[in-house]
Motif scaffolding. Sequence first.
Motif, mmCIF file in Angstrom:
data_model
loop_
_atom_site.group_PDB
_atom_site.id
_atom_site.type_symbol
_atom_site.label_atom_id
_atom_site.label_comp_id
_atom_site.label_asym_id
_atom_site.label_seq_id
_atom_site.Cartn_x
_atom_site.Cartn_y
_atom_site.Cartn_z
ATOM 1 N N UNK A 15 46.285 29.710 -3.490
ATOM 2 C CA UNK A 15 46.004 31.009 -4.092
ATOM 3 C C UNK A 15 45.464 30.875 -5.508
ATOM 4 N N UNK A 16 45.952 29.897 -6.241
ATOM 5 C CA UNK A 16 45.496 29.672 -7.616
ATOM 6 C C UNK A 16 44.168 28.927 -7.679
ATOM 7 N N UNK A 17 43.709 28.415 -6.535
ATOM 8 C CA UNK A 17 42.447 27.680 -6.499
ATOM 9 C C UNK A 17 42.566 26.237 -6.956
ATOM 10 N N UNK A 18 43.778 25.737 -7.039
ATOM 11 C CA UNK A 18 43.974 24.344 -7.450
ATOM 12 C C UNK A 18 43.485 23.395 -6.360
ATOM 13 N N UNK A 19 43.768 23.741 -5.119
ATOM 14 C CA UNK A 19 43.295 22.943 -3.986
ATOM 15 C C UNK A 19 42.348 23.802 -3.150
ATOM 16 N N UNK A 20 41.421 23.165 -2.445
ATOM 17 C CA UNK A 20 40.472 23.930 -1.637
ATOM 18 C C UNK A 20 41.120 24.480 -0.369
ATOM 19 N N UNK A 66 38.123 16.133 -0.436
ATOM 20 C CA UNK A 66 38.046 17.417 -1.153
ATOM 21 C C UNK A 66 39.320 17.654 -1.946
ATOM 22 N N UNK A 67 40.467 17.286 -1.368
ATOM 23 C CA UNK A 67 41.732 17.406 -2.089
ATOM 24 C C UNK A 67 41.738 16.499 -3.315
ATOM 25 N N UNK A 68 41.272 15.261 -3.151
ATOM 26 C CA UNK A 68 41.206 14.326 -4.283
ATOM 27 C C UNK A 68 40.332 14.888 -5.398
ATOM 28 N N UNK A 111 41.562 15.894 -9.093
ATOM 29 C CA UNK A 111 40.951 15.229 -10.249
ATOM 30 C C UNK A 111 40.466 16.257 -11.268
ATOM 31 N N UNK A 112 39.813 17.320 -10.781
ATOM 32 C CA UNK A 112 39.337 18.376 -11.688
ATOM 33 C C UNK A 112 40.512 19.087 -12.349
ATOM 34 N N UNK A 113 41.541 19.411 -11.574
ATOM 35 C CA UNK A 113 42.696 20.138 -12.112
ATOM 36 C C UNK A 113 43.439 19.315 -13.155
ATOM 37 N N UNK A 114 43.462 17.999 -12.997
ATOM 38 C CA UNK A 114 44.179 17.143 -13.936
ATOM 39 C C UNK A 114 43.335 16.757 -15.143
ATOM 40 N N UNK A 115 42.048 17.122 -15.114
ATOM 41 C CA UNK A 115 41.165 16.786 -16.227
ATOM 42 C C UNK A 115 40.536 15.415 -16.111
ATOM 43 N N UNK A 116 40.750 14.725 -14.997
ATOM 44 C CA UNK A 116 40.136 13.410 -14.816
ATOM 45 C C UNK A 116 38.628 13.505 -14.656
ATOM 46 N N UNK A 117 38.175 14.611 -14.070
ATOM 47 C CA UNK A 117 36.745 14.827 -13.866
ATOM 48 C C UNK A 117 36.415 16.206 -14.406
ATOM 49 N N UNK A 118 35.434 16.267 -15.275
ATOM 50 C CA UNK A 118 34.997 17.564 -15.783
ATOM 51 C C UNK A 118 33.988 18.159 -14.819
#
Length: 83
Positions: A29-34, A47-49, A53-60
């Motif tokens: 619901x929050x859009x953290x995972x697809x 897609x989960x990875x 990665x985006x949510x944790x800031x590893x990938x912008x």
Amino acid sequence: MTEKRCLTKHEAAAYCGCNTLAAFDSWLQKGIVPKAIAGTNRWDRKALDAALDRASGLVTDSAAELTPYQRWKAENARKTQAA
């Protein structure tokens, strides 16, 4: 042995570290995972990875738009500068 790529909801939740399906649903619901792959009830491991990665800031977002070669090149440039 090769890990399977398409995961059930229970497997996807466990893979993401959610202890309950309610927690996984909250992340959805929050859009953290697809969402599940269209027309299925399966989640793509890659897609989960990428989402985590985006949510944790590893990938912008800008890095996510790069090709794999461009990302590799940027990573190596950072490593070279740090050395």
